[in-house]
Structures are given as C-alpha cells and as structure tokens.
Scaffold this active site. Structure first.
Site, PDB file in Angstrom:
ATOM      1  N   GLU A  52      -1.569   3.561   5.000  1.00  0.00           N
ATOM      2  CA  GLU A  52      -0.408   4.465   4.961  1.00  0.00           C
ATOM      3  C   GLU A  52       0.112   4.605   3.533  1.00  0.00           C
ATOM      4  O   GLU A  52       0.423   3.621   2.860  1.00  0.00           O
ATOM      5  CB  GLU A  52       0.694   3.918   5.887  1.00  0.00           C
ATOM      6  CG  GLU A  52       1.910   4.828   5.942  1.00  0.00           C
ATOM      7  CD  GLU A  52       2.816   4.588   7.147  1.00  0.00           C
ATOM      8  OE1 GLU A  52       2.476   3.763   8.024  1.00  0.00           O
ATOM      9  OE2 GLU A  52       3.868   5.245   7.205  1.00  0.00           O
ATOM     10  N   GLU A  71       0.761  -5.088  11.382  1.00  0.00           N
ATOM     11  CA  GLU A  71       0.946  -4.716   9.980  1.00  0.00           C
ATOM     12  C   GLU A  71       0.851  -5.944   9.079  1.00  0.00           C
ATOM     13  O   GLU A  71       1.335  -7.009   9.442  1.00  0.00           O
ATOM     14  CB  GLU A  71       2.349  -4.094   9.786  1.00  0.00           C
ATOM     15  CG  GLU A  71       2.557  -2.804  10.529  1.00  0.00           C
ATOM     16  CD  GLU A  71       3.936  -2.193  10.256  1.00  0.00           C
ATOM     17  OE1 GLU A  71       4.688  -2.708   9.406  1.00  0.00           O
ATOM     18  OE2 GLU A  71       4.242  -1.178  10.909  1.00  0.00           O
ATOM     19  N   ASP A 109       5.204   1.825  17.037  1.00  0.00           N
ATOM     20  CA  ASP A 109       6.616   1.417  17.099  1.00  0.00           C
ATOM     21  C   ASP A 109       7.501   2.437  16.372  1.00  0.00           C
ATOM     22  O   ASP A 109       8.724   2.295  16.351  1.00  0.00           O
ATOM     23  CB  ASP A 109       6.811  -0.012  16.576  1.00  0.00           C
ATOM     24  CG  ASP A 109       6.405  -0.184  15.133  1.00  0.00           C
ATOM     25  OD1 ASP A 109       5.941   0.792  14.513  1.00  0.00           O
ATOM     26  OD2 ASP A 109       6.544  -1.318  14.619  1.00  0.00           O
ATOM     27  N   SER A 110       6.888   3.492  15.844  1.00  0.00           N
ATOM     28  CA  SER A 110       7.658   4.639  15.355  1.00  0.00           C
ATOM     29  C   SER A 110       8.500   5.223  16.496  1.00  0.00           C
ATOM     30  O   SER A 110       9.421   5.998  16.243  1.00  0.00           O
ATOM     31  CB  SER A 110       6.732   5.719  14.781  1.00  0.00           C
ATOM     32  OG  SER A 110       5.703   6.026  15.705  1.00  0.00           O
ATOM     33  N   LYS A 167      -2.392  -3.148  17.281  1.00  0.00           N
ATOM     34  CA  LYS A 167      -2.246  -2.940  15.831  1.00  0.00           C
ATOM     35  C   LYS A 167      -1.174  -3.887  15.307  1.00  0.00           C
ATOM     36  O   LYS A 167      -0.160  -4.099  15.977  1.00  0.00           O
ATOM     37  CB  LYS A 167      -1.867  -1.491  15.526  1.00  0.00           C
ATOM     38  CG  LYS A 167      -1.679  -1.228  14.026  1.00  0.00           C
ATOM     39  CD  LYS A 167      -1.570   0.249  13.691  1.00  0.00           C
ATOM     40  CE  LYS A 167      -0.187   0.808  13.826  1.00  0.00           C
ATOM     41  NZ  LYS A 167       0.829   0.159  12.971  1.00  0.00           N
ATOM     42  N   ASP A 226       1.030  -0.941  19.519  1.00  0.00           N
ATOM     43  CA  ASP A 226       1.553  -1.516  18.267  1.00  0.00           C
ATOM     44  C   ASP A 226       2.336  -2.796  18.561  1.00  0.00           C
ATOM     45  O   ASP A 226       3.246  -2.782  19.406  1.00  0.00           O
ATOM     46  CB  ASP A 226       2.526  -0.480  17.671  1.00  0.00           C
ATOM     47  CG  ASP A 226       2.425  -0.353  16.177  1.00  0.00           C
ATOM     48  OD1 ASP A 226       1.675  -1.119  15.555  1.00  0.00           O
ATOM     49  OD2 ASP A 226       3.100   0.547  15.636  1.00  0.00           O
TER      50      ASP A 226
HETATM   51  O1  KIV Z   1       4.228   3.262  14.401  1.00  0.00           O
HETATM   52  C1  KIV Z   1       3.515   4.203  14.016  1.00  0.00           C
HETATM   53  O2  KIV Z   1       3.593   5.331  14.498  1.00  0.00           O
HETATM   54  C2  KIV Z   1       2.551   3.943  12.953  1.00  0.00           C
HETATM   55  C3  KIV Z   1       1.856   5.130  12.360  1.00  0.00           C
HETATM   56  C4  KIV Z   1       2.771   5.820  11.425  1.00  0.00           C
HETATM   57  C5  KIV Z   1       0.579   4.753  11.695  1.00  0.00           C
HETATM   58  O3  KIV Z   1       2.355   2.834  12.574  1.00  0.00           O
END
Ligand code: KIV
Length: 291
Positions: A207, A140, A66-67, A138, A109
C-alpha cells in the site's frame, strides 16, 4: 427478461456481457494466473449484496477489510474494529458469494490487537475468521510478523501480508503517507517482503509504495502475489476499497483511485469495468502516482 439483464438471487441486474463460467479461485489457480501473467482483480466487500454483485462481475478476490471501520461504521481509522465485527462481515460476504457463482477467494482481515501479542493469539483470531468462511487471513506489519505468518501457514491457514502504509499503525507512521521513499525504508521493505514469502505468505498487499519499488518486489516474489493499492501497475494484482471505486467515499478520495461508476450503467458494470482495466493493465494509471 431482456437479453441485457440477468436474474440473480438479489434481483435483476443489468448484464454488460454474460460471464463465462469460471473455476473457483484457489491458491493453485492464483499461481497459474500469476505464471501466465493474468492480473488479480481484488475489491473490498463488507456485505452479502455487494459481494454477490462483485462475484457476478468477475472479481477474483474479495477482501473483507477492516476499512469497514471507516466506510461502514464511520470511524476515523481502522483501529477500533473488533474481531467479532470482522467475523460478522466475513460471514455476510461469504453468504453473498455462495448465492451467485461462489468462485471468489475471500480474505478476512485480522483487526488491530488480535494478532500482535503472540502466535497463539494470532492462531485463535485467524481460526475465528476461517470459521466465519474466509479462505485466507490478512495481517499488517513487517519483520516482526514473519514468525506469526510461518506459525499460521504451518497450521493450514493461508496468509496475506501487508507492507507499506499499514493503516492500523497510522498513528505511529504519522499519517496516511507514502512508505519506502528513502533507501533505508526501501531496503527494509525488500527484506521484509522476501522474509514473508519464505515464511509462506502467498499474497502481499503493498500500500502506497513507490511504483518502481513495488514492481521490483513483485519480480523478487514468484510465489507470493503482490496486490497493489496506490503502488503503480507493476504488481501481480490490484485492490481498491469498493466505496472508493464507486465514487461514494465520505472523506477525501486518494488520488490513485479511479471512479468506475462514471459512465457505468450499474454497480455491476462499474465492477466489471474495474476487473477489465486491472486485467488489461489500464488501471492503475501510473501518471496518478507522484511517488
Ligand atoms: O482494510 C482494507 O480495506 C485494506 C485495503 C485497503 C488493502 O487493508
């Protein structure tokens, strides 16, 4: 075509060295890599072309992170990214890797607000990402995610957890800062990591965690592969945001990032150099971690 180029569905790319054919990455293969001490090289990806180039360069895993909210959409944080946007970018990445070797393990994500409410909400969101083509999702968070992870894994969805600096909660954490420095924080990270492995998580992003702590957690988790970002070289693998490692980050570049485009003839070569540096342990450079 010269012998230093390779034709791909996306045009002719410079070929540093022909890649040996490889088996698709799967959970058993990741476990085998772990057992023989081969590091896992992961990058983020958001579109088909870069995903295809990454596959061609030998990247093991692509995280549709989600970056993308920051690097593709220009947002100040990842908080505004929606599930629909994550599904769209996951489909794009999966199409890209299927056009080349098709060997990459793709992780989707779960964005903010799509798994916190209930295990059922998390299952619906995770199913959407899996239907978009992800092999794993993924999410968090620490202890409170353990039962959600168990629920998803029991229903056949591989899960990557994410501890340390969790960007979706950047406002609660007070900024993008190192986590796990105090004894109490370090103890909580150790406990959460073990509980997540017990719940069935097979990957764990760590992280911005002190390098010694990340290495210690890695040793404690034989069945859950730690992927470090800004957490030293003692993890089972590494991940970087693709734009960061290509030196095209719009804001301030985190100091643990290396620009692999420097001295590289092409994006593919830069990615191949990243893969090689992760595998031979020359990236990351622990001297770049003051924590
Ligand atoms: O969203 C993302 O790119 C991430 C990475 C920085 C691990 O969670």
């Amino acid at each position: 075509m010269s012998d230093t180029t390779a034709r791909t569905p996306y045009g002719t790319l410079p070929a540093a060295a022909p890649l040996p054919p490889r088996k698709p990455i799967s959970l058993p293969r990741l476990q085998e890599m772990r057992e023989r001490g081969e590091k896992i090289a992961m990058l983020t990806a958001y579109d088909a072309t870069f995903a295809a180039v990454a596959d061609h360069a030998g990247v093991d895993c692509l995280l549709v992170g989600d970056s993308l909210g920051m690097v593709c959409q220009g947002r100040p944080s990842t908080v505004g990214v929606t599930l629909e946007e994550m599904c769209y970018h996951t489909e794009c990445v999966v199409r890209g890797v299927r056009r080349v070797q098709g060997t990459v393990w793709v992780i989707g994500d779960l964005p903010f607000g799509t798994y916190q409410e209930s295990r059922e909400q998390a299952l619906r969101s995770a199913a959407a990402l899996m239907q978009a083509g992800a092999h794993m999702v993924k999410l968090e968070g620490g202890g409170w995610t353990v039962e959600t992870v168990r629920f998803l894994v029991e229903r056949g969805i591989p899960v990557c957890a994410h501890l340390g600096l969790t960007p979706q909660t950047v406002h609660a954490l007070g900024g993008y800062r190192v986590q796990g420095r105090s004894n109490a924080e370090a103890e909580r990270l150790r406990r959460d990591a073990l509980a997540l492995q017990d719940a069935g998580a097979t990957m764990l992003v760590l992280e911005m965690v002190p390098a010694a702590l990340a290495a210690e957690i890695t040793q404690q988790l034989p069945r859950c592969h730690t992927i470090g970002i800004g957490s030293g070289r003692g993890t089972a693998g590494q991940v970087l945001v693709m734009h960061d490692m290509l030196g095209i980050h719009l804001g301030k570049t985190p100091k643990f990032v290396r620009n692999f485009m420097e001295g590289a003839a092409s994006v593919r070569d830069a990615m191949a150099a990243y893969v090689a540096a992760v595998k031979d342990g020359t990236f990351p450079d622990d001297a770049l971690h003051a924590w």
